[in-house]
Design a protein around this motif. Structure first.
Motif, PDB file in Angstrom:
ATOM      1  N   LEU A 196       0.834  -1.204   0.000  1.00 29.00           N
ATOM      2  CA  LEU A 196       0.000   0.000   0.000  1.00 29.00           C
ATOM      3  C   LEU A 196       0.871   1.257   0.000  1.00 29.00           C
ATOM      4  CD1 LEU A 196      -2.694  -1.079   2.597  1.00 29.00           C
ATOM      5  CD2 LEU A 196      -3.040  -0.838   0.141  1.00 29.00           C
ATOM      6  N   ARG A 197       1.939   1.232   0.784  1.00 32.85           N
ATOM      7  CA  ARG A 197       2.834   2.380   0.876  1.00 32.85           C
ATOM      8  C   ARG A 197       3.476   2.683  -0.476  1.00 32.85           C
ATOM      9  NH1 ARG A 197       6.034   0.258   4.074  1.00 32.85           N
ATOM     10  NH2 ARG A 197       4.839   0.606   5.959  1.00 32.85           N
ATOM     11  N   LYS A 198       3.769   1.628  -1.236  1.00 32.82           N
ATOM     12  CA  LYS A 198       4.426   1.783  -2.537  1.00 32.82           C
ATOM     13  C   LYS A 198       3.429   1.866  -3.696  1.00 32.82           C
ATOM     14  CE  LYS A 198       8.577  -0.658  -1.078  1.00 32.82           C
ATOM     15  NZ  LYS A 198       9.425  -1.852  -1.313  1.00 32.82           N
ATOM     16  N   ASN A 199       2.131   1.937  -3.377  1.00 34.00           N
ATOM     17  CA  ASN A 199       1.065   1.973  -4.392  1.00 34.00           C
ATOM     18  C   ASN A 199       1.175   0.802  -5.364  1.00 34.00           C
ATOM     19  OD1 ASN A 199      -0.262   4.322  -3.450  1.00 34.00           O
ATOM     20  ND2 ASN A 199       1.293   5.580  -4.416  1.00 34.00           N
ATOM     21  N   GLN A 200       1.515  -0.359  -4.824  1.00 35.90           N
ATOM     22  CA  GLN A 200       1.613  -1.574  -5.624  1.00 35.90           C
ATOM     23  C   GLN A 200       0.272  -2.303  -5.602  1.00 35.90           C
ATOM     24  OE1 GLN A 200       4.930  -3.542  -3.705  1.00 35.90           O
ATOM     25  NE2 GLN A 200       6.399  -2.597  -5.100  1.00 35.90           N
ATOM     26  N   PRO A 201       0.071  -3.225  -6.544  1.00 39.13           N
ATOM     27  CA  PRO A 201      -1.199  -3.956  -6.597  1.00 39.13           C
ATOM     28  C   PRO A 201      -1.471  -4.764  -5.326  1.00 39.13           C
ATOM     29  CG  PRO A 201       0.031  -4.275  -8.630  1.00 39.13           C
ATOM     30  CD  PRO A 201       0.954  -3.577  -7.661  1.00 39.13           C
TER      31      PRO A 201
END
Length: 70
Positions: free
Chosen positions: A40-45
């Motif tokens: 979530l922090r890295k805006n990953q899936p």
């Protein structure tokens, strides 16, 4: 183009701040994994199941934790 669409979880972090819930608490109370918070922090899936868990945990809708940016 769909490649120009970015998913942001900034609303999730804002919600956590508003509700005064720490990452430490979520992890150590066994609510969410450290790996999920990192994605979530890295805006990953993340999976729809993970989104469902967050919505249940915070009694909110998907639009309260995710936004689409063009």
């Amino acid at each position: 183009r769909s490649s120009d669409l970015m998913i942001s979880y900034a609303p999730f972090w804002q919600l956590m701040k508003k509700k005064r819930v720490s990452q430490y608490r979520l992890i150590h109370e066994g609510k969410l994994s450290a790996g999920l918070l990192n994605r979530l922090r890295k805006n990953q899936p993340v999976s729809t199941e993970s989104l469902r868990q967050i919505c249940m945990l915070f009694s909110c809708g998907v639009s309260d934790i995710v936004e689409c940016l063009l």
